[in-house]
Design a protein around this motif. Structure first.
Motif, PDB file in Angstrom:
ATOM      1  N   THR A 306       4.253 -10.277  -4.245  1.00  0.00           N
ATOM      2  CA  THR A 306       3.044  -9.655  -3.700  1.00  0.00           C
ATOM      3  C   THR A 306       2.723 -10.102  -2.278  1.00  0.00           C
ATOM      4  O   THR A 306       2.429  -9.250  -1.417  1.00  0.00           O
ATOM      5  CB  THR A 306       1.850  -9.913  -4.634  1.00  0.00           C
ATOM      6  N   PRO A 307       2.752 -11.405  -1.952  1.00  0.00           N
ATOM      7  CA  PRO A 307       2.479 -11.780  -0.556  1.00  0.00           C
ATOM      8  C   PRO A 307       3.460 -11.144   0.430  1.00  0.00           C
ATOM      9  O   PRO A 307       3.061 -10.768   1.542  1.00  0.00           O
ATOM     10  CB  PRO A 307       2.614 -13.312  -0.574  1.00  0.00           C
ATOM     11  N   ARG A 308       4.699 -10.997   0.047  1.00  0.00           N
ATOM     12  CA  ARG A 308       5.676 -10.378   0.944  1.00  0.00           C
ATOM     13  C   ARG A 308       5.405  -8.885   1.103  1.00  0.00           C
ATOM     14  O   ARG A 308       5.572  -8.319   2.194  1.00  0.00           O
ATOM     15  CB  ARG A 308       7.097 -10.623   0.423  1.00  0.00           C
ATOM     16  N   PHE A 309       4.999  -8.232   0.030  1.00  0.00           N
ATOM     17  CA  PHE A 309       4.631  -6.817   0.131  1.00  0.00           C
ATOM     18  C   PHE A 309       3.423  -6.637   1.053  1.00  0.00           C
ATOM     19  O   PHE A 309       3.376  -5.717   1.885  1.00  0.00           O
ATOM     20  CB  PHE A 309       4.324  -6.245  -1.248  1.00  0.00           C
ATOM     21  N   LEU A 310       2.427  -7.506   0.899  1.00  0.00           N
ATOM     22  CA  LEU A 310       1.234  -7.410   1.735  1.00  0.00           C
ATOM     23  C   LEU A 310       1.573  -7.678   3.206  1.00  0.00           C
ATOM     24  O   LEU A 310       1.006  -7.041   4.100  1.00  0.00           O
ATOM     25  CB  LEU A 310       0.173  -8.402   1.246  1.00  0.00           C
ATOM     26  N   ALA A 311       2.477  -8.616   3.454  1.00  0.00           N
ATOM     27  CA  ALA A 311       2.871  -8.902   4.841  1.00  0.00           C
ATOM     28  C   ALA A 311       3.476  -7.662   5.492  1.00  0.00           C
ATOM     29  O   ALA A 311       3.152  -7.326   6.646  1.00  0.00           O
ATOM     30  CB  ALA A 311       3.857 -10.069   4.873  1.00  0.00           C
ATOM     31  N   LEU A 312       4.351  -6.954   4.774  1.00  0.00           N
ATOM     32  CA  LEU A 312       4.941  -5.727   5.309  1.00  0.00           C
ATOM     33  C   LEU A 312       3.879  -4.642   5.469  1.00  0.00           C
ATOM     34  O   LEU A 312       3.887  -3.887   6.456  1.00  0.00           O
ATOM     35  CB  LEU A 312       6.068  -5.252   4.399  1.00  0.00           C
ATOM     36  N   TYR A 313       2.986  -4.541   4.520  1.00  0.00           N
ATOM     37  CA  TYR A 313       1.899  -3.556   4.586  1.00  0.00           C
ATOM     38  C   TYR A 313       1.058  -3.770   5.849  1.00  0.00           C
ATOM     39  O   TYR A 313       0.759  -2.819   6.593  1.00  0.00           O
ATOM     40  CB  TYR A 313       1.033  -3.693   3.332  1.00  0.00           C
ATOM     41  N   PHE A 314       0.683  -5.020   6.122  1.00  0.00           N
ATOM     42  CA  PHE A 314      -0.146  -5.308   7.288  1.00  0.00           C
ATOM     43  C   PHE A 314       0.630  -5.105   8.593  1.00  0.00           C
ATOM     44  O   PHE A 314       0.073  -4.618   9.582  1.00  0.00           O
ATOM     45  CB  PHE A 314      -0.677  -6.743   7.209  1.00  0.00           C
ATOM     46  N   THR A 315       1.907  -5.496   8.597  1.00  0.00           N
ATOM     47  CA  THR A 315       2.724  -5.285   9.796  1.00  0.00           C
ATOM     48  C   THR A 315       2.834  -3.802  10.119  1.00  0.00           C
ATOM     49  O   THR A 315       2.691  -3.385  11.284  1.00  0.00           O
ATOM     50  CB  THR A 315       4.119  -5.885   9.598  1.00  0.00           C
ATOM     51  N   THR A 316       3.077  -2.996   9.108  1.00  0.00           N
ATOM     52  CA  THR A 316       3.164  -1.550   9.306  1.00  0.00           C
ATOM     53  C   THR A 316       1.827  -0.970   9.743  1.00  0.00           C
ATOM     54  O   THR A 316       1.776  -0.078  10.599  1.00  0.00           O
ATOM     55  CB  THR A 316       3.633  -0.870   8.011  1.00  0.00           C
ATOM     56  N   ALA A 317       0.747  -1.492   9.169  1.00  0.00           N
ATOM     57  CA  ALA A 317      -0.586  -0.990   9.530  1.00  0.00           C
ATOM     58  C   ALA A 317      -0.888  -1.251  10.999  1.00  0.00           C
ATOM     59  O   ALA A 317      -1.373  -0.359  11.715  1.00  0.00           O
ATOM     60  CB  ALA A 317      -1.636  -1.648   8.642  1.00  0.00           C
ATOM     61  N   ARG A 319       1.160  -1.574  13.368  1.00  0.00           N
ATOM     62  CA  ARG A 319       2.086  -0.836  14.228  1.00  0.00           C
ATOM     63  C   ARG A 319       1.830   0.669  14.217  1.00  0.00           C
ATOM     64  O   ARG A 319       1.906   1.323  15.260  1.00  0.00           O
ATOM     65  CB  ARG A 319       3.518  -1.118  13.777  1.00  0.00           C
ATOM     66  N   ASP A 320       1.498   1.226  13.056  1.00  0.00           N
ATOM     67  CA  ASP A 320       1.501   2.691  12.915  1.00  0.00           C
ATOM     68  C   ASP A 320       0.142   3.318  12.618  1.00  0.00           C
ATOM     69  O   ASP A 320      -0.029   4.525  12.817  1.00  0.00           O
ATOM     70  CB  ASP A 320       2.466   3.105  11.783  1.00  0.00           C
ATOM     71  N   VAL A 321      -0.803   2.551  12.119  1.00  0.00           N
ATOM     72  CA  VAL A 321      -2.057   3.139  11.627  1.00  0.00           C
ATOM     73  C   VAL A 321      -3.088   3.180  12.750  1.00  0.00           C
ATOM     74  O   VAL A 321      -3.173   2.262  13.575  1.00  0.00           O
ATOM     75  CB  VAL A 321      -2.589   2.329  10.423  1.00  0.00           C
ATOM     76  N   ASN A 322      -3.886   4.234  12.783  1.00  0.00           N
ATOM     77  CA  ASN A 322      -4.883   4.372  13.844  1.00  0.00           C
ATOM     78  C   ASN A 322      -6.080   3.456  13.595  1.00  0.00           C
ATOM     79  O   ASN A 322      -6.255   2.884  12.517  1.00  0.00           O
ATOM     80  CB  ASN A 322      -5.343   5.827  13.973  1.00  0.00           C
ATOM     81  N   ASP A 323      -6.915   3.330  14.620  1.00  0.00           N
ATOM     82  CA  ASP A 323      -8.031   2.381  14.573  1.00  0.00           C
ATOM     83  C   ASP A 323      -9.044   2.718  13.493  1.00  0.00           C
ATOM     84  O   ASP A 323      -9.638   1.819  12.885  1.00  0.00           O
ATOM     85  CB  ASP A 323      -8.731   2.330  15.933  1.00  0.00           C
ATOM     86  N   SER A 324      -9.279   3.993  13.247  1.00  0.00           N
ATOM     87  CA  SER A 324     -10.289   4.360  12.252  1.00  0.00           C
ATOM     88  C   SER A 324      -9.896   3.894  10.855  1.00  0.00           C
ATOM     89  O   SER A 324     -10.735   3.408  10.081  1.00  0.00           O
ATOM     90  CB  SER A 324     -10.508   5.878  12.264  1.00  0.00           C
ATOM     91  N   MET A 325      -8.608   4.001  10.515  1.00  0.00           N
ATOM     92  CA  MET A 325      -8.154   3.542   9.210  1.00  0.00           C
ATOM     93  C   MET A 325      -8.169   2.017   9.120  1.00  0.00           C
ATOM     94  O   MET A 325      -8.524   1.452   8.083  1.00  0.00           O
ATOM     95  CB  MET A 325      -6.746   4.069   8.939  1.00  0.00           C
ATOM     96  N   LEU A 326      -7.780   1.354  10.195  1.00  0.00           N
ATOM     97  CA  LEU A 326      -7.824  -0.107  10.197  1.00  0.00           C
ATOM     98  C   LEU A 326      -9.251  -0.607  10.034  1.00  0.00           C
ATOM     99  O   LEU A 326      -9.510  -1.555   9.284  1.00  0.00           O
ATOM    100  CB  LEU A 326      -7.238  -0.651  11.502  1.00  0.00           C
ATOM    101  N   CYS A 327     -10.168   0.033  10.724  1.00  0.00           N
ATOM    102  CA  CYS A 327     -11.569  -0.372  10.629  1.00  0.00           C
ATOM    103  C   CYS A 327     -12.099  -0.164   9.218  1.00  0.00           C
ATOM    104  O   CYS A 327     -12.893  -0.972   8.712  1.00  0.00           O
ATOM    105  CB  CYS A 327     -12.404   0.417  11.638  1.00  0.00           C
TER     106      CYS A 327
END
Length: 568
Positions: A306-317, A319-327
């Motif tokens: 799980t921690p490794r999955f979350l690390a990839l999830y956050f790295t992708t976020a 890099r690729d996710v817009n500010d509104s979704m991050l907020c």
């Protein structure tokens, strides 16, 4: 090396075999029982792929398509796995769909709903499914971009049950599960992967093996009555009758199907962000049982992954996710910082990644602090509730000070956050309220830890107050009063007292104070002010930097401490 005649003979043989199976009514209920059927389909696919003949593809397509639908229809009565056969047919559809005008989207969704939901626990099918998705990832992202985001809960069940053996393959498809509609729901689902393992193991103990039996359609002869009610609620929307009062069962493995937590955990498709009630009786019972019992092999693997999955999830976020979704993600993340599977190592690893992401998100977009003023203020008010919430408040204090509450344009937000920091500081001047510090009998080690945590938090609060006032000059008088109270307090920890005294001294030198405590998001340049991002191009002598006034290149004087202090 096979000749053209040999290939034609193979083609005719396998095509006749395929046609015979399609017509054979005795095999209609269990196609996978024929050991040669999968071999025939694979051979026909290979010949079509190698030959590149549209005529061959058009000739075999009707039998392939008919076989797919009959296989799907026969799944509820099938006693053997159909996953490999259906995956081979799906590969045929993807590669030759344009030739025969076949839209593979309904076929793919049918496979997920009817087959993979039943066979995700089969290790052979699970591995083949991930290999299929990775092999066709580019085509899926272009032609079927909503497929993986829609079925990410089912894929999480697959990896939760099969464990680290398939982790590398799963990591390759995890970024493809993130879309506008799945980005937020995916976070709690990843975080609760260990709880999903516990829930699946409870289902297995109640109903037997999960191989070949979908949670959504377990037959009454092999499933408890409550699991059938779970199926009805999740897939037909019918109301569930509460049988808990008259069940009379003391079995710890009994699942409360009326609990929305389990309905959300065991679903196969993304239906939006659901609020998981951690105080529900079923969840409390499940977590208590998981804590008291020895951890299963699958659960230990989920705690590692799980921690490794979350690390990839956050790295992708990032890099690729817009500010509104991050907020939008940050308040959800804050609410889950202290709510996760109760394992110490797991909690430490996950919270480290959560805090790193929070700070990285604020670094990327400091305006988030102003937009999230309310949830940040709420988290500061909960700083005493638990060590985890204390740690979160500490990180938020650092972000508030480091980014000046979002920048010099957010003066109203800065004032309100400053008042929250003041309140947090004043509450600690007269009493020690961290955690359960009011208990009469407290172990000395616990008391020492709480005192250390409180001092650490207050150091960050004092720093945030000083940095915030440096960025917003109108807050300087109030900051001096707050820091002076700490410096004069008899109850202050020595570390907190020293930091408050140092900041009071710095504030008497505005240029130095702005260089040391100024916001990292940018401030006005002037004599004695250092832009730390240009530190690589500045020459700093032995005398403090403000003497040099940011001279480019070598300094015009080679200062030394001996020029200031007399030799002894």
């Amino acid at each position: 090396m096979a000749t053209t005649g040999d290939k034609e003979g193979d083609w005719d043989f396998h095509l006749r075999s395929l046609s015979a199976d399609a017509r054979d009514s005795s095999a209609a209920s269990d196609f996978a029982s024929d050991p040669y059927l999968l071999q025939s389909v694979r051979k026909i696919y290979e010949i079509c792929k190698e030959g590149g003949s549209e005529e061959l593809v058009a000739r075999v397509y009707p039998q392939i398509n008919k076989l797919f639908h009959r296989c799907i229809t026969a799944l509820p009565q099938s006693q053997t796995s159909n996953g490999l056969l259906l995956l081979t047919i799906l590969q045929f559809f993807l590669d030759f769909g344009e030739v025969v005008l076949h839209d593979a989207d309904p076929s793919l969704r049918t496979f997920f709903r009817s087959c993979l939901s039943r066979e995700f626990s089969d290790p052979v099918v699970a591995e083949a499914a991930l290999d299929f998705l990775n092999l066709n990832m580019k085509k899926l992202l272009i032609s079927f971009p909503t497929l993986l985001p829609q079925f990410f809960p089912l894929l999480l069940k697959l990896i939760a049950w099969n464990g680290e053996r398939l982790e590398k393959s799963f990591l390759l498809i995890l970024p493809a599960m993130m879309s506008a509609g799945s980005f937020l729901p995916l976070f709690p689902s990843l975080l609760d992967l260990p709880i999903l393992v516990v829930a699946l193991e409870k289902v297995e103990r109640s109903s037997g093996t999960l191989v070949g039996s979908s949670i959504a359609s377990i037959q009454k002869s092999t499933a408890p009555e409550m699991l059938l009610a779970l199926m009805d609620e999740a897939y037909t929307g019918s109301a569930i009758e509460d049988r808990g009062a008259d069940s009379g069962s003391d079995d710890n493995d009994t699942i409360d199907v009326a609990d929305p937590v389990f309905l959300d955990l065991l679903k196969d498709e993304n239906d939006g962000l659901a609020l998981r009630h951690w105080t529900s009786p079923s969840m409390v019972s499940l977590l208590q049982a998981a804590t008291n019992a020895s951890q299963s092999y699958r659960l230990r693997q989920a705690l590692h992954m799980t921690p490794r999955f979350l690390a990839l999830y956050f790295t992708t976020a990032l890099r690729d996710v817009n500010d509104s979704m991050l907020c939008a993600l940050l308040p959800l993340l804050m609410s889950r910082y202290d709510t996760m599977f109760p394992d110490k190592v797991f909690s430490f690893e996950v919270r480290k990644r959560l805090s790193d992401f929070v700070l990285a998100a604020f670094q990327r977009s400091p305006d988030f602090i102003a937009l999230l003023k309310k949830p940040i203020t709420d988290r500061l008010g909960e700083a005493y509730d638990s060590p985890a919430k204390t740690e979160l408040a500490l990180h938020l204090c650092w972000a508030i000070g480091e980014h000046g509450a979002g920048g010099i344009t957010h003066k109203d937000v800065a004032r309100e956050l400053f008042e929250s920091l003041e309140l947090l500081l004043y509450e600690n001047l007269s009493s020690s309220r961290l955690g359960l510090s009011q208990e009469s009998a407290v172990d000395s080690n616990i008391a020492a830890f709480r005192k250390s945590s409180q001092a650490r938090l207050l150091c960050f609060v004092v720093t945030a107050i000083a940095k915030l006032a440096t960025c917003h000059n109108e807050l300087l008088p109030r900051a001096r009063v707050s820091l002076a109270k700490v410096a004069r307090s008899q109850n202050s920890d020595r570390r907190v007292w020293r930091r408050a005294s140092d900041y009071l001294g710095l504030m008497s030198e505005p240029a130095i104070c702005l260089s040391v405590l100024g916001s990292s998001t940018g401030h006005a340049n002037g004599p004695g002010i250092v832009n730390w991002s240009e530190g690589g191009s500045k020459m700093i002598a032995h005398i403090p930097f403000y003497v040099l006034n940011e001279q480019e290149g070598p300094p015009f004087h080679d200062f030394s401490f001996f020029d200031v202090f007399p030799r002894v």
